[in-house]
Design a protein around this motif. Structure first.
Motif, PDB file in Angstrom:
ATOM      1  N   GLY A  28       0.791  -1.225   0.000  1.00 46.45           N
ATOM      2  CA  GLY A  28       0.000   0.000   0.000  1.00 46.45           C
ATOM      3  C   GLY A  28       0.824   1.278   0.000  1.00 46.45           C
ATOM      4  N   LEU A  29       2.135   1.159  -0.117  1.00 47.00           N
ATOM      5  CA  LEU A  29       3.015   2.323  -0.148  1.00 47.00           C
ATOM      6  C   LEU A  29       3.857   2.294  -1.423  1.00 47.00           C
ATOM      7  N   ARG A  30       4.332   3.449  -1.821  1.00 55.74           N
ATOM      8  CA  ARG A  30       5.198   3.496  -2.997  1.00 55.74           C
ATOM      9  C   ARG A  30       6.604   3.924  -2.590  1.00 55.74           C
ATOM     10  N   LYS A  31       7.573   3.385  -3.308  1.00 57.29           N
ATOM     11  CA  LYS A  31       8.971   3.690  -3.018  1.00 57.29           C
ATOM     12  C   LYS A  31       9.350   5.029  -3.639  1.00 57.29           C
ATOM     13  N   MET A  32       9.966   5.892  -2.851  1.00 57.25           N
ATOM     14  CA  MET A  32      10.402   7.197  -3.333  1.00 57.25           C
ATOM     15  C   MET A  32      11.525   7.018  -4.345  1.00 57.25           C
ATOM     16  N   THR A  33      11.465   7.737  -5.445  1.00 54.42           N
ATOM     17  CA  THR A  33      12.463   7.596  -6.504  1.00 54.42           C
ATOM     18  C   THR A  33      13.710   8.430  -6.197  1.00 54.42           C
ATOM     19  N   HIS A  34      14.796   8.093  -6.873  1.00 60.26           N
ATOM     20  CA  HIS A  34      16.032   8.870  -6.729  1.00 60.26           C
ATOM     21  C   HIS A  34      15.828  10.300  -7.222  1.00 60.26           C
ATOM     22  N   THR A  35      15.057  10.453  -8.279  1.00 57.67           N
ATOM     23  CA  THR A  35      14.799  11.788  -8.824  1.00 57.67           C
ATOM     24  C   THR A  35      14.110  12.672  -7.800  1.00 57.67           C
ATOM     25  N   GLU A  36      13.127  12.103  -7.086  1.00 57.12           N
ATOM     26  CA  GLU A  36      12.419  12.862  -6.048  1.00 57.12           C
ATOM     27  C   GLU A  36      13.368  13.258  -4.915  1.00 57.12           C
ATOM     28  N   GLN A  37      14.264  12.338  -4.550  1.00 58.18           N
ATOM     29  CA  GLN A  37      15.214  12.646  -3.479  1.00 58.18           C
ATOM     30  C   GLN A  37      16.181  13.745  -3.893  1.00 58.18           C
ATOM     31  N   ILE A  38      16.620  13.722  -5.149  1.00 53.12           N
ATOM     32  CA  ILE A  38      17.519  14.756  -5.656  1.00 53.12           C
ATOM     33  C   ILE A  38      16.827  16.121  -5.649  1.00 53.12           C
ATOM     34  N   GLU A  39      15.567  16.144  -6.079  1.00 48.81           N
ATOM     35  CA  GLU A  39      14.818  17.400  -6.114  1.00 48.81           C
ATOM     36  C   GLU A  39      14.666  17.981  -4.711  1.00 48.81           C
ATOM     37  N   MET A  40      14.415  17.114  -3.724  1.00 40.91           N
ATOM     38  CA  MET A  40      14.300  17.573  -2.339  1.00 40.91           C
ATOM     39  C   MET A  40      15.631  18.140  -1.852  1.00 40.91           C
ATOM     40  N   ALA A  41      16.729  17.452  -2.209  1.00 47.88           N
ATOM     41  CA  ALA A  41      18.051  17.895  -1.771  1.00 47.88           C
ATOM     42  C   ALA A  41      18.382  19.262  -2.353  1.00 47.88           C
ATOM     43  N   LYS A  42      18.066  19.458  -3.624  1.00 49.74           N
ATOM     44  CA  LYS A  42      18.356  20.740  -4.266  1.00 49.74           C
ATOM     45  C   LYS A  42      17.544  21.872  -3.637  1.00 49.74           C
ATOM     46  N   ALA A  43      16.338  21.535  -3.193  1.00 47.71           N
ATOM     47  CA  ALA A  43      15.488  22.536  -2.541  1.00 47.71           C
ATOM     48  C   ALA A  43      15.783  22.648  -1.050  1.00 47.71           C
ATOM     49  N   LYS A  44      16.748  21.843  -0.567  1.00 52.86           N
ATOM     50  CA  LYS A  44      17.140  21.820   0.849  1.00 52.86           C
ATOM     51  C   LYS A  44      15.934  21.524   1.756  1.00 52.86           C
ATOM     52  N   LEU A  45      15.106  20.550   1.319  1.00 50.82           N
ATOM     53  CA  LEU A  45      13.932  20.151   2.083  1.00 50.82           C
ATOM     54  C   LEU A  45      14.172  18.807   2.751  1.00 50.82           C
ATOM     55  N   SER A  46      13.387  18.516   3.783  1.00 48.19           N
ATOM     56  CA  SER A  46      13.473  17.213   4.439  1.00 48.19           C
ATOM     57  C   SER A  46      12.109  16.844   5.000  1.00 48.19           C
ATOM     58  N   PHE A  47      11.915  15.570   5.274  1.00 45.13           N
ATOM     59  CA  PHE A  47      10.647  15.075   5.810  1.00 45.13           C
ATOM     60  C   PHE A  47      10.620  15.191   7.331  1.00 45.13           C
ATOM     61  N   ASN A  48       9.411  15.060   7.871  1.00 44.64           N
ATOM     62  CA  ASN A  48       9.237  14.855   9.310  1.00 44.64           C
ATOM     63  C   ASN A  48       9.209  13.343   9.538  1.00 44.64           C
ATOM     64  N   TYR A  49      10.249  12.821  10.170  1.00 47.19           N
ATOM     65  CA  TYR A  49      10.386  11.374  10.344  1.00 47.19           C
ATOM     66  C   TYR A  49       9.893  10.888  11.711  1.00 47.19           C
ATOM     67  N   GLU A  50       9.132  11.722  12.405  1.00 46.05           N
ATOM     68  CA  GLU A  50       8.729  11.396  13.779  1.00 46.05           C
ATOM     69  C   GLU A  50       7.915  10.109  13.868  1.00 46.05           C
ATOM     70  N   ASN A  51       7.027   9.883  12.919  1.00 51.59           N
ATOM     71  CA  ASN A  51       6.133   8.715  12.986  1.00 51.59           C
ATOM     72  C   ASN A  51       6.524   7.598  12.015  1.00 51.59           C
ATOM     73  N   VAL A  52       7.758   7.642  11.538  1.00 47.71           N
ATOM     74  CA  VAL A  52       8.227   6.640  10.584  1.00 47.71           C
ATOM     75  C   VAL A  52       8.661   5.371  11.317  1.00 47.71           C
ATOM     76  N   VAL A  53       8.365   4.222  10.712  1.00 47.37           N
ATOM     77  CA  VAL A  53       8.814   2.933  11.231  1.00 47.37           C
ATOM     78  C   VAL A  53      10.031   2.491  10.423  1.00 47.37           C
ATOM     79  N   TYR A  54      11.104   2.097  11.121  1.00 50.00           N
ATOM     80  CA  TYR A  54      12.337   1.659  10.455  1.00 50.00           C
ATOM     81  C   TYR A  54      12.426   0.137  10.494  1.00 50.00           C
ATOM     82  N   LYS A  55      12.749  -0.459   9.339  1.00 45.91           N
ATOM     83  CA  LYS A  55      12.792  -1.917   9.258  1.00 45.91           C
ATOM     84  C   LYS A  55      14.049  -2.396   8.528  1.00 45.91           C
ATOM     85  N   LYS A  56      14.405  -3.652   8.798  1.00 45.85           N
ATOM     86  CA  LYS A  56      15.467  -4.309   8.049  1.00 45.85           C
ATOM     87  C   LYS A  56      14.879  -4.826   6.745  1.00 45.85           C
ATOM     88  N   GLU A  57      15.735  -5.303   5.852  1.00 41.45           N
ATOM     89  CA  GLU A  57      15.232  -5.756   4.550  1.00 41.45           C
ATOM     90  C   GLU A  57      14.443  -7.048   4.643  1.00 41.45           C
TER      91      GLU A  57
END
Length: 287
Positions: A28-57
């Motif tokens: 039910g989720l989509r993987k963020m693309t490299h292009t999207e990450q590059i665009e965020m970096a160029k705009a010096k933006l970041s997400f709010n990771y407060e409610n993110v769940v971290y998992k192993k592969e």
């Protein structure tokens, strides 16, 4: 009949083992693309990771107490999974491929890249070129001999002076100034920002080709530009922090098995000798 039963059991085991080896992918989720990450970096933006769940592969949850080692492990990368509102919900750490590592270096370089405005030039008397560059050299080197005197504003003032000189008077040669004064120009760009370093690199490179600057200096500058751009260096002149073992290590190097040949072509000593000043051992067999 027994053979058929054994065959069926074997097929089931193979299918089961294949499924158990599948990489975890959140539903039910989509993987963020490299292009999207590059665009965020160029705009010096970041997400709010407060409610993110971290998992192993494999899908198991990573505790917050152990997260730091996953972020600092250079052999791991992370996939960011977004919901329909483009919010990060799950981040999966997995083993990084070489392409992943190159992308990470590029991404970090973009985030760390300073927004630099072009220098506003000042009035320069070209007849005073030697005297001006003697002062620039002294200002640059004196504060680096005594680190307690280091002042970044001096580097910026020197950059304004040298850029103004080049724009008004052109790139000088050893027929007009001496070697120390020529080196002063190199020091200013080597210690300056990557924007101006890249902008005026061609002038310094031409000077090296004409014998007015050492080719070894241009090799160091080229490595620094590549490192600041998040790309592998060519000559092995740039070091970086060794997060795993402490101290320093050679920054990512292109074709390390032939680095000494490249270094020799610009008058540099073997890399194994050069890195001793940082207590680094370089033992890649050369060919």
């Amino acid at each position: 009949m027994k053979i058929n039963i054994l065959s069926c059991i074997l097929i089931i085991l193979i299918i089961t083992s294949c499924k158990s080896g599948d990489k975890y992918k959140p539903e039910g989720l989509r993987k963020m693309t490299h292009t999207e990450q590059i665009e965020m970096a160029k705009a010096k933006l970041s997400f709010n990771y407060e409610n993110v769940v971290y998992k192993k592969e494999n899908g198991s949850v990573i505790s917050k107490d152990s997260l730091s080692k996953y972020f600092s492990d250079e052999n791991l990368t992370k996939d960011i999974y977004l919901n329909d509102n483009d919010e990060p919900k799950i981040i999966v750490f997995r083993k990084a491929t070489e392409n992943d590592k190159k992308f990470k270096r590029n991404l970090y370089a973009i985030y760390n890249e300073k927004i630099v405005e072009p220098v506003i030039t000042i009035d320069i008397n070209c007849d005073e070129m030697s005297k001006i560059l003697d002062k620039v050299y002294a200002l640059d080197q004196n504060m680096r001999i005594d680190e307690s005197k280091y002042d970044p504003s001096i580097d910026q003032d020197n950059l304004v002076t040298v850029v103004s000189l080049l724009e008004k008077c052109g790139m000088p040669t050893l027929k007009e100034i001496n070697q120390k004064q020529m080196n002063a120009i190199w020091f200013v760009f080597q210690h300056g920002d990557n924007y101006h370093r890249k902008k005026y690199f061609h002038l310094l490179k031409n000077a090296a080709q004409n014998g007015d600057l050492k080719k070894s200096k241009m090799a160091l500058m080229e490595d620094r530009m590549l490192m600041d751009d998040g790309k592998p260096q060519i000559y092995g002149s740039q070091m970086t922090d060794d997060r795993e073992n402490g101290g320093y290590k050679v920054y990512d190097l292109e074709n390390p098995e032939t680095v000494d040949k490249r270094r020799a072509s610009v008058g540099l000593e073997p890399l194994s000798e050069y890195v001793k000043q940082w207590d680094i051992t370089f033992d890649v067999k050369q060919r």
